[in-house]
Write a protein that holds these residues in place. Structure first.
Motif, mmCIF file in Angstrom:
data_model
loop_
_atom_site.group_PDB
_atom_site.id
_atom_site.type_symbol
_atom_site.label_atom_id
_atom_site.label_comp_id
_atom_site.label_asym_id
_atom_site.label_seq_id
_atom_site.Cartn_x
_atom_site.Cartn_y
_atom_site.Cartn_z
ATOM 1 N N ASN A 44 -10.516 12.316 -2.331
ATOM 2 C CA ASN A 44 -10.790 10.912 -2.690
ATOM 3 C C ASN A 44 -10.062 9.926 -1.772
ATOM 4 O O ASN A 44 -9.578 8.894 -2.202
ATOM 5 N N VAL A 45 -9.983 10.307 -0.480
ATOM 6 C CA VAL A 45 -9.421 9.408 0.533
ATOM 7 C C VAL A 45 -10.570 8.984 1.441
ATOM 8 O O VAL A 45 -11.246 9.842 2.037
ATOM 9 N N VAL A 46 -10.813 7.656 1.550
ATOM 10 C CA VAL A 46 -11.989 7.166 2.255
ATOM 11 C C VAL A 46 -11.587 6.148 3.326
ATOM 12 O O VAL A 46 -10.435 5.713 3.413
ATOM 13 N N VAL A 47 -12.598 5.768 4.114
ATOM 14 C CA VAL A 47 -12.400 4.734 5.134
ATOM 15 C C VAL A 47 -12.515 3.359 4.485
ATOM 16 O O VAL A 47 -13.481 3.081 3.742
ATOM 17 N N VAL A 88 -9.271 -0.988 10.195
ATOM 18 C CA VAL A 88 -9.929 0.066 9.422
ATOM 19 C C VAL A 88 -8.907 1.178 9.210
ATOM 20 O O VAL A 88 -8.363 1.728 10.176
ATOM 21 N N VAL A 89 -8.631 1.490 7.961
ATOM 22 C CA VAL A 89 -7.535 2.402 7.634
ATOM 23 C C VAL A 89 -7.989 3.396 6.568
ATOM 24 O O VAL A 89 -8.972 3.162 5.859
ATOM 25 N N PRO A 90 -7.259 4.563 6.447
ATOM 26 C CA PRO A 90 -7.562 5.502 5.351
ATOM 27 C C PRO A 90 -7.027 4.974 4.022
ATOM 28 O O PRO A 90 -5.861 4.566 3.932
ATOM 29 N N ILE A 91 -7.861 4.996 3.012
ATOM 30 C CA ILE A 91 -7.500 4.475 1.699
ATOM 31 C C ILE A 91 -7.582 5.601 0.669
ATOM 32 O O ILE A 91 -8.630 6.240 0.509
ATOM 33 N N ALA A 92 -6.465 5.850 -0.034
ATOM 34 C CA ALA A 92 -6.462 6.784 -1.153
ATOM 35 C C ALA A 92 -6.807 5.989 -2.410
ATOM 36 O O ALA A 92 -6.020 5.153 -2.857
ATOM 37 N N LEU A 93 -7.988 6.239 -2.942
ATOM 38 C CA LEU A 93 -8.431 5.515 -4.126
ATOM 39 C C LEU A 93 -7.689 6.012 -5.366
ATOM 40 O O LEU A 93 -7.049 7.051 -5.353
ATOM 41 N N LEU A 146 -15.971 3.192 11.760
ATOM 42 C CA LEU A 146 -16.468 4.287 10.942
ATOM 43 C C LEU A 146 -17.173 3.699 9.723
ATOM 44 O O LEU A 146 -16.813 2.599 9.253
ATOM 45 N N PRO A 147 -18.136 4.394 9.161
ATOM 46 C CA PRO A 147 -18.802 3.886 7.953
ATOM 47 C C PRO A 147 -17.791 3.716 6.816
ATOM 48 O O PRO A 147 -17.028 4.643 6.510
ATOM 49 N N LEU A 148 -17.794 2.544 6.226
ATOM 50 C CA LEU A 148 -16.855 2.281 5.131
ATOM 51 C C LEU A 148 -17.223 3.135 3.919
ATOM 52 O O LEU A 148 -18.402 3.318 3.602
ATOM 53 N N GLY A 149 -16.219 3.644 3.248
ATOM 54 C CA GLY A 149 -16.424 4.499 2.090
ATOM 55 C C GLY A 149 -16.599 5.969 2.436
ATOM 56 O O GLY A 149 -16.672 6.819 1.546
ATOM 57 N N GLN A 150 -16.660 6.269 3.742
ATOM 58 C CA GLN A 150 -16.838 7.661 4.169
ATOM 59 C C GLN A 150 -15.533 8.455 3.953
ATOM 60 O O GLN A 150 -14.439 7.935 4.137
ATOM 61 N N ASP A 151 -15.673 9.716 3.562
ATOM 62 C CA ASP A 151 -14.515 10.595 3.400
ATOM 63 C C ASP A 151 -13.824 10.761 4.761
ATOM 64 O O ASP A 151 -14.485 10.984 5.780
ATOM 65 N N VAL A 152 -12.492 10.623 4.787
ATOM 66 C CA VAL A 152 -11.756 10.688 6.066
ATOM 67 C C VAL A 152 -11.512 12.119 6.526
ATOM 68 O O VAL A 152 -11.083 12.334 7.667
#
Length: 797
Positions: A44-47, A88-93, A146-152
């Motif tokens: 559950n870590v996304v762009v 644009v960074v990795p986000i842990a939701l 990178l596409p936003l919401g994409q799995d990193v």
């Protein structure tokens, strides 16, 4: 060996699930130890893209960010200092999981709601060495859109499946991604795609003008190839290469080192790169090291070499330990512009011994010691140069130096389908067999039924090897169940085994327990058991790789082992111990060894306790001899063993041949073992008594006629043994003599000094008649005559 499935699929299209893959690979002989998913603990870590940044109303060091994560916009509070709007960074939701069993939850930071977390590479399980463009301390910022919401996970190379294999020593070809891919292609009936290798060779000049190679030890280095690369640019490797190396268990360093490691994994061929400017005379010399030669390896440790080790040297110094590790003096530094690629084939035994002596085991030495294919050298070095060109990190100089002495040829093996089927218990067609042979890389002459195995499959040398190849791909589970054929035979123990088993039964029936002691001993034991300096027992075989001085030689006697066992019992306050051991001694015919030593089995008894003395110990031995049918043949004589008490020991012989020793252990020896009680020991040479054993038994009817007895009281010199008297009486007693029994030994005031009185009862009996006095007296006179003649013994007046 670790193989990422994404890398494997570059060479063959395996499209089954991972459990099917691992099961099938194991069943075809490439044993899978296990598999794991990289980054399984990351979820559950996304762009995400930072849209807006505001200061936290109640905390100077915190900021409030509005982040677009694709389908929604969330608010995150962070203390990161290196982020800006538009990054644009990795986000842990919320609900994400990270390495270290970290779970991200919604919450408030100083009163402001935060619905996730921005991640650094460390929080994703990496280091800045793994990802060179990551900041030392801060959030990772993607360098590309990178596409936003994409799995990193795909971006970081996570989610790949990595399979671990156990590679047997006879399959060095499988110590590579290509080798495993070839096996997978055959297993799943897929095409195998060998990498296409092409070079531009854009640099000016020719390799022969820039470097030379001299191989002085062709037996230890069958092949040595070298190429030169100019205008080298040292820097980080591309992301795809770093990710593959990490997945395969290697840490990325820089593009040059990473290429050599990549080729080692891909082709199973270790390589090394030298800074050409650091090589004196631009020359490579493959030679043996000098005794005591000092060398600093790449790990910055100074090591002492000897003349058994192979080194790579220039005109003045060693620059690498062949097949093990390069030297600090020639490593490629960041400012290097011209390098020399080395790709060689070294003798596996030499590399293994060198690695062990230096205490230095590397990935390269682990592969070389299995025995690599010298024909793999040129493709591997060309592949490394191709990768360097593709990265724009250097220009390859035209030409290649290749020293290849005795070329490895293909093994040619005859095959017979009927013979293979007979061995396997199958009915496989020749067409299928030929198909398997060709898939594993062999060429087949069906007319003459000859298979030519490729040089990377040097383990195929006979028809049984071909049968194994057929059956592992045919499927062991497809072999039909059949009854065993052939003639049944009944196995039995050999005569020696039967006797040893009987001896153990007798000894255990007498109350003894079996002991087992080490065959390795210390040189100090000879002094401990009083072995003379000139004794041949000190000529022991020294072990080349002992565990320590206490286990540095093969034993030539069993006394020390038994005394150690008794000493252990005594130190544990065991009041009595009765032990026996059947073990080998190793007697060299000459030193240094030119042939195998004489490995003789010995039976050793060791006893101590309140009820143990010389005679009870002798009783156990006589019981043994009686059951072996040699009790009448054994003669006891005085002996002079230095580890036994000088007045309480005897040698045992048969027909003049010594078979063993019995006696009380010397008090001085007991002191060395800290045993404070009397100990009695017996050492018997097993081959001799087995050779003389007589297991035939005959029985006679009870006597019908009476026995006649006579008592003989004799005056005997003090130094004459009763065993000598026994033998004379038996020799002169004649055919009617049936028993000789000693019943008295006396020394006192009535006996002359230096003499003793010995009394015997001798018994005569005939099977056919009652003996008359004159017949018995005649034999008594012969006995007295023999005693006086041989031992100067007379009847006591």
């Amino acid at each position: 060996m670790l193989v990422p499935m994404s890398w494997l699929k570059d060479y063959t299209d395996v499209d089954c699930d991972i459990m099917t893959y691992t099961d099938e690979m194991t069943m075809t002989g490439t044993k899978v130890e296990g598999h794991e998913e990289l980054g399984k603990e990351v979820s559950n870590v996304v762009v995400g893209k930072i849209l807006k940044i505001e200061k936290h109303p109640d905390a100077d060091k915190l900021i409030v960010c509005q982040v677009d994560v694709g389908e929604e916009q969330i608010q995150i509070v962070t203390g990161a200092k290196n982020v800006n709007e538009g990054d644009v960074v990795p986000i842990a939701l919320a609900g994400a999981e990270l390495p270290g069993d970290i779970k991200i939850k919604k919450g408030k930071l100083r009163g402001v709601e935060s619905n996730g977390m921005m991640c650094s590479v460390e929080e994703l399980g990496f280091t800045t060495e793994d990802i060179p463009d990551a900041p030392e301390d801060g959030i990772y910022i993607f360098s590309e859109e990178l596409p936003l919401g994409q799995d990193v996970k795909p971006y970081f190379g996570l989610g790949d499946l990595v399979v671990e294999y156990e590679i047997t020593s006879n399959r060095p070809d499988c110590q590579s991604i290509l080798g495993i891919a070839r096996e997978a292609a055959i297993t799943f009936d897929k095409p195998f795609k060998y990498p296409e290798i092409t070079l531009k060779e854009a640099a000016e000049g020719h390799v022969d003008k820039l470097a030379t190679v001299e191989v002085r030890e062709p037996e230890l280095c069958p092949r040595y190839a070298a190429r030169v690369v100019k205008n080298v640019k040292i820097g980080p490797s591309p992301k795809w290469m770093r990710q593959r190396l990490l997945a395969a268990g290697l840490r990325p360093i820089n593009n040059l080192v990473d290429i050599t490691n990549f080729v080692m994994l891909e082709f199973g061929q270790p390589m090394h790169a030298f800074d050409l400017s650091a090589l004196e005379g631009n020359k490579i010399i493959v030679r043996k090291a000098e005794d005591g030669e000092a060398f600093v390896t790449l790990d910055e440790e100074e090591r002492k070499l000897n003349s058994s080790m192979l080194v790579i040297a220039d005109e003045k110094k060693a620059v690498a330990v062949a097949g093990v590790m390069g030297g600090e003096n020639s490593k490629v530094r960041d400012d290097a512009t011209t390098i020399l690629f080395e790709c060689a084939n070294f003798d596996g035994t030499s590399v293994r011994l060198t690695s062990k002596k230096l205490g230095l085991r590397t990935d390269a030495s682990g592969k070389f010691e299995k025995g690599l294919d010298p024909n793999n050298v040129i493709p591997a070095i060309n592949r490394a140069c191709q990768l360097l060109e593709d990265m724009g990190a250097g220009e390859v100089v035209p030409g290649i130096i290749d020293h290849y002495g005795v070329k490895r040829e293909e093994n040619k093996v005859n095959y017979c389908p009927d013979s293979i089927n007979g061995l396997l218990g199958t009915d496989i067609s020749e067409d299928y067999m030929v198909e398997v042979f060709e898939k594993i890389g062999c060429t087949v002459n069906r007319e003459n039924r000859i298979v030519s195995a490729p040089t990377f499959r040097h383990d195929i040398s006979r028809e049984a090897d071909l049968a194994e190849e057929v059956v592992r791909f045919y499927g062991y589970n497809n072999i039909p169940m059949t009854l065993a054929t052939g003639t049944a035979t009944v196995g039995k123990k050999s005569f020696k085994q039967q006797l040893e088993e009987m001896m153990k039964t007798i000894l255990e029936g007498c109350g003894l327990n079996e002991a087992m002691t080490y065959s390795f001993e210390s040189p100090k034991v000879y002094d401990k058991i009083n072995v003379p300096v000139e004794s041949s027992l000190r000529n022991a075989i020294k072990i080349k790789n002992p565990l320590g001085e206490d286990f540095s030689m093969m034993r030539t006697q069993t006394v020390n082992g038994m005394l150690n066992a008794l000493a252990t019992n005594f130190s544990r306050r065991v009041d009595h111990a009765y032990l026996y051991e059947i073990g080998k001694v190793y007697l060299p015919k000459e030193l240094p060894l030119t042939e195998l030593p004489d490995e003789r089995e010995q039976l050793t008894l060791g006893l101590y306790g309140e009820d143990v003395d010389f005679f009870s110990t002798k009783g156990v031995v006589e019981m043994l001899y009686t059951q072996l049918g040699i009790d009448e043949d054994v003669v006891y004589e005085a002996s002079k063993e230095t580890w036994l008490h000088p007045g309480r020991q005897a040698a045992m012989t048969i027909n003049g041949q010594k078979i063993g020793t019995i006696g009380e252990v010397h008090p001085g020896v007991l002191d060395n073992y800290e045993i404070e009680t009397r100990v009695y020991m017996v050492v018997i040479d097993l081959p001799t008594i087995i050779e003389n054993a007589n297991m035939e038994r005959s029985f006679e009817a009870l006597p019908k006629y009476p026995a006649v007895t006579r008592d003989l009281a004799m005056l005997v010199k003090e130094d004459i043994l009763v065993g000598q008297i026994d033998r004379v009486i038996k020799n002169y007693g004649g055919k009617f003599l049936v028993a000789v029994e000693l019943f008295d030994v006396y020394q006192g005031a009535q006996i002359e000094k230096g003499y003793k009185s010995v009394a015997y009862k001798v018994t005569f009996r005939s099977k056919d008649k009652t003996l008359k006095d004159k017949e018995v007296n005649k034999q008594i006179n012969k006995i007295l005559f023999g005693l006086e003649k041989e031992l100067d013994i007379t009847l006591r007046q």
